[in-house]
Write a protein that holds these residues in place. Structure first.
Motif, mmCIF file in Angstrom:
data_model
loop_
_atom_site.group_PDB
_atom_site.id
_atom_site.type_symbol
_atom_site.label_atom_id
_atom_site.label_comp_id
_atom_site.label_asym_id
_atom_site.label_seq_id
_atom_site.Cartn_x
_atom_site.Cartn_y
_atom_site.Cartn_z
ATOM 1 N N THR A 84 0.843 -1.277 0.108
ATOM 2 C CA THR A 84 -0.102 -0.279 0.114
ATOM 3 C C THR A 84 0.695 1.193 -0.033
ATOM 4 O O THR A 84 2.063 1.194 0.711
ATOM 5 C CB THR A 84 -0.847 0.031 1.121
ATOM 6 O OG1 THR A 84 -0.142 0.155 2.302
ATOM 7 C CG2 THR A 84 -1.875 -1.179 1.190
ATOM 8 N N VAL A 85 0.432 2.061 -0.643
ATOM 9 C CA VAL A 85 1.336 3.520 -0.593
ATOM 10 C C VAL A 85 0.749 4.386 0.593
ATOM 11 O O VAL A 85 -0.430 4.399 0.891
ATOM 12 C CB VAL A 85 0.579 4.565 -1.855
ATOM 13 C CG1 VAL A 85 1.414 5.750 -2.009
ATOM 14 C CG2 VAL A 85 1.151 3.725 -3.095
ATOM 15 N N PRO A 86 1.813 4.799 1.296
ATOM 16 C CA PRO A 86 1.519 5.780 2.129
ATOM 17 C C PRO A 86 0.462 6.724 2.241
ATOM 18 O O PRO A 86 0.567 7.451 1.144
ATOM 19 C CB PRO A 86 2.953 6.156 2.941
ATOM 20 C CG PRO A 86 4.140 5.134 2.348
ATOM 21 C CD PRO A 86 3.339 4.652 1.063
ATOM 22 N N ASN A 87 -0.465 6.832 3.185
ATOM 23 C CA ASN A 87 -1.256 8.138 3.168
ATOM 24 C C ASN A 87 -2.306 7.994 1.965
ATOM 25 O O ASN A 87 -2.905 8.997 1.480
ATOM 26 C CB ASN A 87 -0.597 9.349 3.137
ATOM 27 C CG ASN A 87 0.369 9.485 4.341
ATOM 28 O OD1 ASN A 87 0.030 9.108 5.513
ATOM 29 N ND2 ASN A 87 1.453 10.310 4.364
ATOM 30 N N SER A 88 -2.398 6.861 1.477
ATOM 31 C CA SER A 88 -3.366 6.762 0.489
ATOM 32 C C SER A 88 -4.680 6.091 0.847
ATOM 33 O O SER A 88 -4.982 5.893 2.278
ATOM 34 C CB SER A 88 -2.768 5.653 -0.495
ATOM 35 O OG SER A 88 -2.793 4.191 -0.028
ATOM 36 N N ALA A 89 -5.845 6.266 -0.130
ATOM 37 C CA ALA A 89 -7.108 5.624 0.363
ATOM 38 C C ALA A 89 -6.781 4.228 1.024
ATOM 39 O O ALA A 89 -7.648 3.886 1.807
ATOM 40 C CB ALA A 89 -8.097 5.625 -0.813
ATOM 41 N N ASN B 69 -18.528 -3.453 -4.067
ATOM 42 C CA ASN B 69 -19.827 -3.266 -4.018
ATOM 43 C C ASN B 69 -20.515 -4.476 -4.355
ATOM 44 O O ASN B 69 -21.701 -4.278 -5.062
ATOM 45 C CB ASN B 69 -20.321 -2.036 -4.839
ATOM 46 C CG ASN B 69 -20.010 -0.592 -4.076
ATOM 47 O OD1 ASN B 69 -19.533 -0.385 -2.939
ATOM 48 N ND2 ASN B 69 -19.496 0.147 -5.035
ATOM 49 N N GLY B 70 -20.024 -5.772 -3.919
ATOM 50 C CA GLY B 70 -20.939 -6.767 -4.136
ATOM 51 C C GLY B 70 -20.452 -7.449 -5.680
ATOM 52 O O GLY B 70 -21.076 -8.608 -5.840
ATOM 53 N N VAL B 71 -20.020 -6.816 -6.502
ATOM 54 C CA VAL B 71 -19.624 -7.292 -7.778
ATOM 55 C C VAL B 71 -18.262 -7.954 -7.747
ATOM 56 O O VAL B 71 -17.257 -7.306 -7.566
ATOM 57 C CB VAL B 71 -19.760 -6.188 -8.922
ATOM 58 C CG1 VAL B 71 -19.375 -6.860 -10.077
ATOM 59 C CG2 VAL B 71 -21.213 -5.489 -8.798
ATOM 60 N N ILE C 185 -16.593 3.263 -1.456
ATOM 61 C CA ILE C 185 -17.036 1.647 -1.707
ATOM 62 C C ILE C 185 -16.979 0.759 -0.819
ATOM 63 O O ILE C 185 -16.120 0.987 0.315
ATOM 64 C CB ILE C 185 -16.183 1.179 -3.061
ATOM 65 C CG1 ILE C 185 -14.709 1.049 -2.707
ATOM 66 C CG2 ILE C 185 -16.391 2.209 -4.338
ATOM 67 C CD1 ILE C 185 -13.786 0.403 -3.806
ATOM 68 N N GLN C 186 -17.713 -0.310 -0.873
ATOM 69 C CA GLN C 186 -17.665 -1.672 0.009
ATOM 70 C C GLN C 186 -16.662 -2.299 -0.645
ATOM 71 O O GLN C 186 -17.019 -3.101 -1.786
ATOM 72 C CB GLN C 186 -18.712 -1.852 0.140
ATOM 73 C CG GLN C 186 -19.790 -1.196 0.966
ATOM 74 C CD GLN C 186 -19.157 -0.463 2.375
ATOM 75 O OE1 GLN C 186 -18.848 -1.207 3.244
ATOM 76 N NE2 GLN C 186 -19.302 0.607 2.302
ATOM 77 N N THR D 194 -12.606 5.126 0.754
ATOM 78 C CA THR D 194 -13.137 6.489 -0.061
ATOM 79 C C THR D 194 -12.179 6.639 -1.021
ATOM 80 O O THR D 194 -10.873 6.687 -0.768
ATOM 81 C CB THR D 194 -13.180 7.714 0.832
ATOM 82 O OG1 THR D 194 -14.320 7.329 1.745
ATOM 83 C CG2 THR D 194 -13.405 8.593 0.051
ATOM 84 N N ILE D 195 -12.161 6.689 -2.306
ATOM 85 C CA ILE D 195 -11.197 6.536 -3.550
ATOM 86 C C ILE D 195 -10.795 8.038 -3.660
ATOM 87 O O ILE D 195 -11.634 9.123 -3.510
ATOM 88 C CB ILE D 195 -12.000 6.054 -4.646
ATOM 89 C CG1 ILE D 195 -12.459 4.677 -4.439
ATOM 90 C CG2 ILE D 195 -10.872 6.112 -5.824
ATOM 91 C CD1 ILE D 195 -13.186 3.985 -5.529
ATOM 92 N N ASP D 196 -9.311 8.183 -3.602
ATOM 93 C CA ASP D 196 -8.791 9.445 -3.937
ATOM 94 C C ASP D 196 -8.884 9.727 -5.427
ATOM 95 O O ASP D 196 -9.056 8.853 -6.446
ATOM 96 C CB ASP D 196 -7.117 9.142 -3.598
ATOM 97 C CG ASP D 196 -6.925 9.150 -2.124
ATOM 98 O OD1 ASP D 196 -7.873 9.474 -1.400
ATOM 99 O OD2 ASP D 196 -5.932 8.405 -1.895
ATOM 100 N N THR D 197 -8.707 11.100 -5.860
ATOM 101 C CA THR D 197 -8.815 11.493 -7.003
ATOM 102 C C THR D 197 -7.428 11.980 -7.391
ATOM 103 O O THR D 197 -6.748 12.434 -7.024
ATOM 104 C CB THR D 197 -9.698 12.776 -7.165
ATOM 105 O OG1 THR D 197 -10.785 12.403 -6.693
ATOM 106 C CG2 THR D 197 -9.694 13.277 -8.737
#
Length: 444
Positions: free
Chosen positions: A224-229, A245-247, A267-268, A283-286
């Motif tokens: 994982t990237v530090p301080n990322s989502a 999201n269940g998919v 997203i879940q 929560t996805i970053d932009t």
């Protein structure tokens, strides 16, 4: 390159030595005097003479070996001397000594396959990917995630075992029954109507042509990237990514493409951690891509791996597997040779020393189990090749003995000389073809 050459020399040296030990062991028990047993050819680097007068030698070129038996004893020689010469042995004894070399190779293959069964091997599971639309697998009702557990009532534990069970049928065609277990635990039977297929190493994979493919490897978190989502959501290395999201997530690429349009959204994310299912809100970053467009990223380095199974048997079952696999491989190889002769199988399947050396290096790099698999397969090939009724090979001598058994008299030296020339021509042609195939593969 050096590693490949060492792996190749070790394999050929071992397998040919075992072959010659078969001849040696039976010859000694038939009372034949052995003058020399050499590991390798060429200049002798080391030698030692045992109490029986046999010179054991290690020679400079480690690609094979030979057993030198007492022969060409004059007809007026003492009876005691004749009794130790190969040509004065009974027909059964000479045949036994001759066939012992190939049988030693086949026995070695049984031992190697049994050894693999005892120590176990990690192999991809026989889980199917999505069948191609309107393919044979699709018409049979197979679905993504189905696990094949048997082929025509023969149990299947892994993807390599599935391929092996289907290999011969893919060429001959016919009806095949696959027993499967769905990802929900339901068991079913599917009937595949396979057409006869040409087995050409340069052609498409005949298994893929039926619509049968291995399941796409499951994506997982490498880092994982530090301080990322992902970091904020608590994702950890080795977490398996299952669904958004269940998919269900089909692949690593599909995961990336699904995330891209979801910038700033929560997203879940369904994951599996150490065998336990979890659901994490992320929560996805932009981020801005190279064109300046806003895309979603969660900040992980993705990996992907196939589901693996440990294929392992008990001691007795391992021996049974070794016998079965050796017999099946020998019989299938013999049938393939026959189909090459009749033109049903491409002669491009013949491999020479260049390809064999390449396979030796590749299998050794993969690991010990893969290298043992390679040794077993080549050992069977050496045994089968030497049993072919071609003059100059063990099988050619066995053919002479068969004629002698039928006619009551040995094959004349004149006939043997003509046969040897024919055999030499056949072997030279096969060698040239093998080298041609090898270099064609390298060029292509």
């Amino acid at each position: 390159m050096l590693f490949t050459l060492i792996a190749f020399a070790l394999a050929i040296g071992l397998l040919v030595t075992i072959h010659e030990l078969g001849h040696y062991w039976v010859a000694r028990r038939c009372g034949v005097y052995i003058e020399r047993f050499s590991i390798g050819f060429g200049k002798v680097l080391f030698k030692r003479t045992d109490k029986n007068g046999c010179e054991w030698a290690l020679s400079a070129l480690p690609l094979g070996g030979y057993v030198m038996m007492r022969s060409n004893v004059p007809a007026d020689a003492p009876e005691m001397l004749k009794n130790t010469a190969f040509e004065y042995k009974t027909l059964r004894q000479r045949a036994a000594i001759t066939v012992a070399g190939p049988l030693a190779n086949l026995l070695l293959a049984v031992v190697l396959y049994a050894l693999i069964g005892v120590i176990g091997s990690q192999e991809p599971a026989a889980v199917l990917g999505q069948p191609t639309a309107q393919s044979i697998a699709d018409y049979a009702g197979l679905e993504a995630g189905d696990r094949v557990i048997a082929v025509d009532d023969t149990a299947v534990l892994s993807w390599p075992q599935l391929r092996w069970q289907l290999l011969d049928r893919l060429h001959t065609g016919g009806e095949v029954r696959l027993s499967t277990q769905s990802k929900y635990g339901n068991q079913a039977e599917h009937v595949l109507q396979l057409p006869a297929t040409s087995l050409d190493p340069d052609g498409p994979d005949p298994l893929v042509a039926t619509g049968l493919t291995i399941a796409t490897p499951t994506p997982f978190v490498r880092e994982t990237v530090p301080n990322s989502a992902a970091f904020r959501a608590g994702l950890l290395p080795e977490d398996r990514l299952l669904a958004i999201n269940g998919v269900e997530i089909q692949s690593a690429q599909a995961f990336v493409e699904t995330i891209k349009p979801l910038a700033d959204q929560t997203i879940q994310l369904n994951i599996e951690r150490q065998g336990q299912p979890l659901v994490l809100p992320v929560t996805i970053d932009t981020h801005l891509d190279d064109q300046g467009h806003a895309v979603g990223r969660i900040g992980i380095m993705l990996g992907a791996r196939f589901e693996m199974v440990n294929v392992r048997y008990g001691p007795i079952a391992s021996v049974q597997q070794g016998l079965s696999r050796t017999a099946d491989t020998f019989w299938l190889s013999l049938k393939m040779i026959g189909r090459m002769v009749t033109g049903q199988v491409s002669v491009k399947n013949i491999s020479g020393p260049v390809s064999i050396a390449d396979y030796a290096g590749q299998s050794a790099r993969i690991g010990l189990t893969a290298y043992i698999h390679f040794l077993a397969l080549i050992s069977i090939s050496i045994g089968l090749l030497n049993l072919l009724p071609i003059p100059m090979l063990d099988g050619g001598h066995l053919l002479y003995y068969a004629v002698e058994a039928i006619t009551g008299r040995p094959v004349s030296d004149a006939v043997k000389l003509i046969a040897q020339r024919i055999g030499l021509g056949i072997l030279a042609a096969l060698t040239m073809l093998a080298f041609f195939n090898d270099f064609s593969r390298l060029i292509n």
